[in-house]
Scaffold this motif. Structure first.
Motif, PDB file in Angstrom:
ATOM      1  N   ALA A  33      25.624  23.126  22.582  1.00  0.00           N
ATOM      2  CA  ALA A  33      26.625  23.383  21.548  1.00  0.00           C
ATOM      3  C   ALA A  33      28.011  23.437  22.169  1.00  0.00           C
ATOM      4  O   ALA A  33      28.214  24.066  23.209  1.00  0.00           O
ATOM      5  CB  ALA A  33      26.321  24.699  20.828  1.00  0.00           C
ATOM      6  N   ALA A  34      28.951  22.762  21.508  1.00  0.00           N
ATOM      7  CA  ALA A  34      30.340  22.755  21.973  1.00  0.00           C
ATOM      8  C   ALA A  34      31.243  22.535  20.764  1.00  0.00           C
ATOM      9  O   ALA A  34      30.847  21.873  19.795  1.00  0.00           O
ATOM     10  CB  ALA A  34      30.563  21.661  23.008  1.00  0.00           C
ATOM     11  N   PRO A  35      32.463  23.087  20.784  1.00  0.00           N
ATOM     12  CA  PRO A  35      33.385  22.853  19.662  1.00  0.00           C
ATOM     13  C   PRO A  35      33.672  21.369  19.488  1.00  0.00           C
ATOM     14  O   PRO A  35      33.809  20.630  20.470  1.00  0.00           O
ATOM     15  CB  PRO A  35      34.646  23.623  20.077  1.00  0.00           C
ATOM     16  N   ASP A  36      33.743  20.934  18.238  1.00  0.00           N
ATOM     17  CA  ASP A  36      34.084  19.542  17.954  1.00  0.00           C
ATOM     18  C   ASP A  36      35.546  19.316  18.341  1.00  0.00           C
ATOM     19  O   ASP A  36      36.445  19.968  17.790  1.00  0.00           O
ATOM     20  CB  ASP A  36      33.877  19.250  16.462  1.00  0.00           C
ATOM     21  N   PRO A  37      35.810  18.423  19.285  1.00  0.00           N
ATOM     22  CA  PRO A  37      37.207  18.234  19.733  1.00  0.00           C
ATOM     23  C   PRO A  37      38.100  17.582  18.688  1.00  0.00           C
ATOM     24  O   PRO A  37      39.326  17.587  18.836  1.00  0.00           O
ATOM     25  CB  PRO A  37      37.054  17.345  20.967  1.00  0.00           C
ATOM     26  N   TYR A  38      37.490  17.024  17.628  1.00  0.00           N
ATOM     27  CA  TYR A  38      38.281  16.287  16.645  1.00  0.00           C
ATOM     28  C   TYR A  38      38.451  17.036  15.318  1.00  0.00           C
ATOM     29  O   TYR A  38      39.370  16.713  14.566  1.00  0.00           O
ATOM     30  CB  TYR A  38      37.609  14.928  16.358  1.00  0.00           C
ATOM     31  N   THR A  39      37.569  18.003  15.035  1.00  0.00           N
ATOM     32  CA  THR A  39      37.638  18.680  13.741  1.00  0.00           C
ATOM     33  C   THR A  39      37.514  20.176  13.941  1.00  0.00           C
ATOM     34  O   THR A  39      36.505  20.652  14.490  1.00  0.00           O
ATOM     35  CB  THR A  39      36.515  18.190  12.799  1.00  0.00           C
ATOM     36  N   GLU A  40      38.509  20.908  13.492  1.00  0.00           N
ATOM     37  CA  GLU A  40      38.480  22.363  13.621  1.00  0.00           C
ATOM     38  C   GLU A  40      37.423  22.949  12.680  1.00  0.00           C
ATOM     39  O   GLU A  40      37.217  22.464  11.561  1.00  0.00           O
ATOM     40  CB  GLU A  40      39.854  22.931  13.282  1.00  0.00           C
ATOM     41  N   GLY A  41      36.762  23.988  13.148  1.00  0.00           N
ATOM     42  CA  GLY A  41      35.745  24.650  12.335  1.00  0.00           C
ATOM     43  C   GLY A  41      34.382  23.990  12.386  1.00  0.00           C
ATOM     44  O   GLY A  41      33.476  24.390  11.646  1.00  0.00           O
ATOM     45  N   ARG A  42      34.212  22.980  13.226  1.00  0.00           N
ATOM     46  CA  ARG A  42      32.926  22.304  13.368  1.00  0.00           C
ATOM     47  C   ARG A  42      32.486  22.357  14.829  1.00  0.00           C
ATOM     48  O   ARG A  42      33.321  22.404  15.748  1.00  0.00           O
ATOM     49  CB  ARG A  42      32.998  20.850  12.902  1.00  0.00           C
ATOM     50  N   TRP A  43      31.172  22.352  15.024  1.00  0.00           N
ATOM     51  CA  TRP A  43      30.590  22.368  16.369  1.00  0.00           C
ATOM     52  C   TRP A  43      29.664  21.177  16.511  1.00  0.00           C
ATOM     53  O   TRP A  43      28.963  20.789  15.566  1.00  0.00           O
ATOM     54  CB  TRP A  43      29.825  23.674  16.600  1.00  0.00           C
ATOM     55  N   VAL A  44      29.636  20.609  17.715  1.00  0.00           N
ATOM     56  CA  VAL A  44      28.749  19.490  18.021  1.00  0.00           C
ATOM     57  C   VAL A  44      27.466  20.047  18.639  1.00  0.00           C
ATOM     58  O   VAL A  44      27.513  20.749  19.664  1.00  0.00           O
ATOM     59  CB  VAL A  44      29.422  18.495  18.983  1.00  0.00           C
ATOM     60  N   LEU A  45      26.342  19.751  18.007  1.00  0.00           N
ATOM     61  CA  LEU A  45      25.048  20.292  18.432  1.00  0.00           C
ATOM     62  C   LEU A  45      24.103  19.147  18.790  1.00  0.00           C
ATOM     63  O   LEU A  45      24.097  18.099  18.127  1.00  0.00           O
ATOM     64  CB  LEU A  45      24.416  21.138  17.329  1.00  0.00           C
ATOM     65  N   ARG A  46      23.296  19.377  19.804  1.00  0.00           N
ATOM     66  CA  ARG A  46      22.278  18.403  20.190  1.00  0.00           C
ATOM     67  C   ARG A  46      21.055  19.132  20.700  1.00  0.00           C
ATOM     68  O   ARG A  46      21.153  20.007  21.552  1.00  0.00           O
ATOM     69  CB  ARG A  46      22.795  17.457  21.274  1.00  0.00           C
ATOM     70  N   ALA A  47      19.897  18.760  20.151  1.00  0.00           N
ATOM     71  CA  ALA A  47      18.637  19.374  20.563  1.00  0.00           C
ATOM     72  C   ALA A  47      18.049  18.619  21.741  1.00  0.00           C
ATOM     73  O   ALA A  47      18.218  17.402  21.869  1.00  0.00           O
ATOM     74  CB  ALA A  47      17.645  19.380  19.399  1.00  0.00           C
ATOM     75  N   GLY A  48      17.331  19.342  22.595  1.00  0.00           N
ATOM     76  CA  GLY A  48      16.644  18.738  23.722  1.00  0.00           C
ATOM     77  C   GLY A  48      15.198  18.449  23.377  1.00  0.00           C
ATOM     78  O   GLY A  48      14.891  17.894  22.323  1.00  0.00           O
ATOM     79  N   SER A  49      14.292  18.866  24.252  1.00  0.00           N
ATOM     80  CA  SER A  49      12.875  18.549  24.065  1.00  0.00           C
ATOM     81  C   SER A  49      12.075  19.711  23.496  1.00  0.00           C
ATOM     82  O   SER A  49      10.854  19.644  23.445  1.00  0.00           O
ATOM     83  CB  SER A  49      12.260  18.122  25.410  1.00  0.00           C
ATOM     84  N   LYS A  50      12.753  20.780  23.076  1.00  0.00           N
ATOM     85  CA  LYS A  50      12.044  21.898  22.455  1.00  0.00           C
ATOM     86  C   LYS A  50      12.140  21.794  20.944  1.00  0.00           C
ATOM     87  O   LYS A  50      13.207  21.509  20.398  1.00  0.00           O
ATOM     88  CB  LYS A  50      12.611  23.229  22.939  1.00  0.00           C
ATOM     89  N   VAL A  51      11.006  22.027  20.263  1.00  0.00           N
ATOM     90  CA  VAL A  51      10.959  21.930  18.810  1.00  0.00           C
ATOM     91  C   VAL A  51      10.463  23.257  18.245  1.00  0.00           C
ATOM     92  O   VAL A  51       9.796  24.036  18.927  1.00  0.00           O
ATOM     93  CB  VAL A  51      10.050  20.771  18.359  1.00  0.00           C
TER      94      VAL A  51
END
Length: 400
Positions: A33-51
């Motif tokens: 998880a990291a702040p979206d560098p282009y849009t305030e109030g949004r976060w960029v999320l990416r899941a790995g290999s855990k479900v």
């Protein structure tokens, strides 16, 4: 409550999140998880290999629920799980997951159905070693404890005996799994109701102390009706559930590691392919790369020939394929395995992938590194056929 839906190893997504929730997700390390560098109030999320699904309590904010769906169908995931737990007694369709498409509801449904099947003829009974202080002699007297605690007095008596009871390891494990599932977010109401019924059937069983190791049990003819339920209960209780405090956060839920699932399935399936032959197999076999035995390595699977010498080595890789093929670092790792084991061939097996089977001939080394893709979307029968083909490639004199 904020709910985030992700898919394992999928592209990163930008979602609207309060900063407190985003920071909590980043601190939890459940997802990237990291702040979206282009849009305030949004976060960029990416899941790995855990479900699975987890709920994170956010200090000063609303809880966040994260659901991570597997890429493979739920039914196929449970086939892989069931086969790795009990390859000779568990086949496709053995685990009932109902119509659930998410992992946690399907797991809760499967556990409840297996517990119900195990308890259908009543609670299993067995002998439990018991030590206590008594006014009458039963079993044998613990002489050392008698002297230490009572200084030679006749009464009370320190005794030890085997008690025939339902309060045994098998029932305690089932109760712990049921109670664990009842605490998790995302278990459907109907499944929760049935789980509460199973807990009532196990009400007289001593609960396990959270955080302590599970009591040992051993598969026998007498507890055979419990085997599947105990295997699934172990999955629930094996520590993959992040019920803890992390960096001041309360995290409650269940996550399943697809890396380990694929590795377990592949290594167990290969071992079964060699059953009855004159080969032996070892999982996570420790070796050293250097003469001083300082550089440790543990290949996922090593096949040994009749003479006890290494014959083949396999490493399972549940990871996304790059657009231009599989990661080069895997080749370097396998080259080190082959060098340390004195092998001329090594095998990297990936979960799915678009690249065809490749064989890389290493310059000046006389080593060939094979890369295989095992498509988990295929039917169980096709999967087992593919594993059998791999086993015969590794030991070319293995009969059909």
């Amino acid at each position: 409550m904020t709910t985030v839906e992700l898919v394992e190893h999928a592209r990163a997504v930008s979602v609207p999140l309060p900063d407190a929730s985003g920071r909590a997700l980043a601190a939890s390390r459940i997802v990237d998880a990291a702040p979206d560098p282009y849009t305030e109030g949004r976060w960029v999320l990416r899941a790995g290999s855990k479900v699975g699904a987890v709920r994170i309590e956010v200090p000063g904010g609303e809880p966040v629920t994260v659901r991570i769906a597997p890429k493979v169908p739920i039914g196929r995931l449970f086939f892989l799980l069931g086969y790795s737990l009990d390859p000779r007694g568990w086949r496709d369709g053995e685990v009932e997951v109902g119509d659930h498409r998410d992992l946690l509801p399907a797991l809760a449904h499967a556990v409840e159905r297996q517990v119900d099947r195990a308890l259908r003829r009543g609670l299993l009974q067995g002998y439990r070693a018991t030590e206590e202080t008594s006014l009458v002699v039963r079993g044998r007297i613990r002489e050392a404890e008698q002297i230490r605690r009572h200084f030679g007095a006749t009464l009370p008596i320190e005794i030890a005996y085997d008690e025939f009871t339902t309060d045994i390891a098998e029932n305690r494990i089932l109760r712990a799994a049921v109670e664990r599932l009842l605490r998790l977010p995302g278990v459907p109401h109907e499944v929760r109701r049935r789980l509460m019924h199973q807990r009532a059937r196990l009400a007289d069983i001593t609960p396990l102390i959270r955080g302590q190791a599970l009591p040992a049990w051993h598969p026998t003819r007498l507890n055979s009706r419990y085997h599947h339920a105990l295997h699934l209960a172990g999955v629930v209780l094996d520590g993959a559930s992040p019920e803890h405090q992390a960096d001041g956060l309360r995290i409650d839920g269940y996550l399943f590691n697809m890396n380990k699932l694929f590795e377990d399935f592949l290594t167990v399936a290969l071992r079964e392919a060699y059953r009855g032959s004159d080969r032996s197999c070892r999982f996570q076999d420790p070796h050293h790369l250097d003469e001083a035995h300082e550089i440790r390595m543990k290949p996922d699977f090593v096949l040994y020939g009749p003479d006890g010498e290494p014959q083949a080595v396999v490493d399972a890789k549940y990871k996304a394929e790059k657009p231009d093929g599989y990661p080069d670092a895997d080749l370097y790792q396998m080259l080190a395995y082959c060098t340390a084991l004195g092998l001329s061939e090594g095998h990297l097996v990936y979960a799915k992938g678009n690249a065809p089977h490749a064989a890389h001939h290493v310059r000046h080394a006389g080593i060939v590194i094979h890369q295989h893709a095992l498509d988990l979307d295929r039917s169980p029968a096709d999967l087992m056929t593919a594993v059998g083909d791999l086993a015969r490639l590794m030991a070319r004199d293995l009969p059909e």
